[in-house]
Design a protein around this motif. Structure first.
Motif, PDB file in Angstrom:
ATOM      1  N   HIS A 277       0.827  -1.211   0.000  1.00  0.00           N
ATOM      2  CA  HIS A 277       0.000   0.000   0.000  1.00  0.00           C
ATOM      3  C   HIS A 277       0.864   1.267   0.000  1.00  0.00           C
ATOM      4  O   HIS A 277       0.580   2.225  -0.736  1.00  0.00           O
ATOM      5  CB  HIS A 277      -0.945   0.000   1.196  1.00  0.00           C
ATOM      6  CG  HIS A 277      -2.052  -1.004   1.097  1.00  0.00           C
ATOM      7  ND1 HIS A 277      -1.880  -2.312   1.518  1.00  0.00           N
ATOM      8  CD2 HIS A 277      -3.322  -0.916   0.616  1.00  0.00           C
ATOM      9  CE1 HIS A 277      -3.006  -2.983   1.308  1.00  0.00           C
ATOM     10  NE2 HIS A 277      -3.889  -2.178   0.765  1.00  0.00           N
TER      11      HIS A 277
ATOM     12  N   ALA B 145      -8.675   6.642   1.217  1.00  0.00           N
ATOM     13  CA  ALA B 145      -8.278   5.581   2.127  1.00  0.00           C
ATOM     14  C   ALA B 145      -8.559   6.014   3.559  1.00  0.00           C
ATOM     15  O   ALA B 145      -8.660   7.203   3.866  1.00  0.00           O
ATOM     16  CB  ALA B 145      -6.798   5.256   1.949  1.00  0.00           C
TER      17      ALA B 145
ATOM     18  N   LEU C  87      -2.408  -5.518  -5.548  1.00  0.00           N
ATOM     19  CA  LEU C  87      -3.619  -4.939  -4.981  1.00  0.00           C
ATOM     20  C   LEU C  87      -4.715  -4.872  -6.040  1.00  0.00           C
ATOM     21  O   LEU C  87      -4.466  -5.034  -7.233  1.00  0.00           O
ATOM     22  CB  LEU C  87      -3.333  -3.528  -4.447  1.00  0.00           C
ATOM     23  CG  LEU C  87      -2.233  -3.409  -3.387  1.00  0.00           C
ATOM     24  CD1 LEU C  87      -1.967  -1.941  -3.075  1.00  0.00           C
ATOM     25  CD2 LEU C  87      -2.621  -4.163  -2.121  1.00  0.00           C
TER      26      LEU C  87
ATOM     27  N   ILE D 168      -6.474   5.230  -3.075  1.00  0.00           N
ATOM     28  CA  ILE D 168      -5.233   5.898  -2.661  1.00  0.00           C
ATOM     29  C   ILE D 168      -5.051   7.184  -3.444  1.00  0.00           C
ATOM     30  O   ILE D 168      -4.671   8.231  -2.903  1.00  0.00           O
ATOM     31  CB  ILE D 168      -4.030   4.951  -2.876  1.00  0.00           C
ATOM     32  CG1 ILE D 168      -4.113   3.777  -1.901  1.00  0.00           C
ATOM     33  CG2 ILE D 168      -2.715   5.698  -2.699  1.00  0.00           C
ATOM     34  CD1 ILE D 168      -3.066   2.700  -2.139  1.00  0.00           C
TER      35      ILE D 168
ATOM     36  N   CYS E  36       1.924  -4.194  -7.215  1.00  0.00           N
ATOM     37  CA  CYS E  36       1.784  -4.231  -5.757  1.00  0.00           C
ATOM     38  C   CYS E  36       0.894  -5.371  -5.273  1.00  0.00           C
ATOM     39  O   CYS E  36       0.788  -5.598  -4.063  1.00  0.00           O
ATOM     40  CB  CYS E  36       1.234  -2.902  -5.250  1.00  0.00           C
ATOM     41  SG  CYS E  36       2.329  -1.493  -5.560  1.00  0.00           S
TER      42      CYS E  36
ATOM     43  N   SER F 224       1.150   4.064  -2.979  1.00  0.00           N
ATOM     44  CA  SER F 224       0.970   5.498  -2.742  1.00  0.00           C
ATOM     45  C   SER F 224       2.114   6.299  -3.360  1.00  0.00           C
ATOM     46  O   SER F 224       1.896   7.342  -3.984  1.00  0.00           O
ATOM     47  CB  SER F 224       0.881   5.760  -1.239  1.00  0.00           C
ATOM     48  OG  SER F 224       0.757   7.145  -0.978  1.00  0.00           O
TER      49      SER F 224
ATOM     50  N   GLU G  87      -8.397  -0.276  -4.932  1.00  0.00           N
ATOM     51  CA  GLU G  87      -7.559   0.198  -3.832  1.00  0.00           C
ATOM     52  C   GLU G  87      -6.616   1.289  -4.320  1.00  0.00           C
ATOM     53  O   GLU G  87      -6.368   2.272  -3.609  1.00  0.00           O
ATOM     54  CB  GLU G  87      -6.757  -0.970  -3.251  1.00  0.00           C
ATOM     55  CG  GLU G  87      -7.591  -2.027  -2.553  1.00  0.00           C
ATOM     56  CD  GLU G  87      -6.751  -3.144  -1.976  1.00  0.00           C
ATOM     57  OE1 GLU G  87      -6.386  -3.055  -0.778  1.00  0.00           O
ATOM     58  OE2 GLU G  87      -6.431  -4.096  -2.715  1.00  0.00           O
TER      59      GLU G  87
END
Length: 226
Positions: free
Chosen positions: A8, A44, A31, A39, A29, A12, A35
């Motif tokens: 995460h 978030a 993800l 971000i 990542c 970012s 998500e």
């Protein structure tokens, strides 16, 4: 595929510092793309502090440039995280089993005297000083040491023990014992199998000739066959 240590935070940083697509960042990542969207929109639950994957050695600038030039390109780490493997040193034994080591050592010394102290040390995970003390019966707790199979105690596997014993026996010129207790039974079993094979062959020949077992050519019954 290898993923960054802090996905995460890495996502970012990539959102704030690169022109990579959300799909590329999500794939790198590990993800979901939603998500990454959250971000980017600061939706978030908490604002994440970015983590630079370039400084962490998880990504290179050249790899980022490739991704920015081609939206279909998938980023890849230069190499996965290195795994720490212990290749040398004594065998680790759980604390709950360490008190059983003297019993296992005593069992090997009694039943396989050809095994050297060095081999026992490597197999059980102990020191040669301890082995020598048990062998010489000078160990501080010798009165309470009872020889027990180290495999049963969980100090080693049967395969490991057999390998050590076989190696020590070969070095000492000791031939492995031959178990001939079932030799007579083996011969009887072979004879029985041979008889069954011959009977099956006769039955097959009779079936091919159109006759049933126990008959003579022409269909006459053989009175000596059951």
């Amino acid at each position: 595929m290898a993923q960054p240590l802090m996905p995460h935070a890495t996502a970012s940083w990539l959102v704030d510092n690169t022109a990579l697509s959300f799909e590329q960042i999500a794939a790198f990542c590990g993800l979901h793309i939603l998500e990454i969207q959250a971000i980017a929109d600061d939706m978030a639950a908490t604002k994440l502090t970015g983590r630079d994957p370039v400084r962490a050695g998880e990504l290179t600038l050249a790899e980022i440039e490739k991704g920015q030039a081609d939206p279909n390109y998938r980023l890849a780490m230069p190499k996965g995280p290195e795994q720490v493997r212990r290749t040398k040193g004594p065998r680790y034994t759980p604390v709950s089993k360490r008190q059983d080591k003297p019993d296992g050592i005593a069992w090997i010394i009694r039943n396989h005297p050809e095994v050297s102290d060095g081999q026992i040390s490597k197999l059980i995970g102990t020191t040669r000083t301890t082995i020598a003390a048990i062998r010489d019966r000078t160990h501080w707790n010798i009165a309470n040491i009872t020889p027990k199979d180290p495999v049963t105690l969980g100090l080693c596997s049967q395969r490991e023990l057999d390998a050590i014993v076989a190696k020590a026996a070969k070095a000492a010129g000791i031939e492995a014992p031959v178990d001939d207790r079932l030799e007579g039974d083996r011969e009887a079993l072979i004879d029985e199998l041979r008889t069954q094979r011959d009977a099956a062959a006769r039955a097959a020949d009779a079936a091919l000739s159109g006759e049933t077992p126990g008959t003579l050519p022409g269909g006459f019954i053989d009175p000596f066959k059951k």
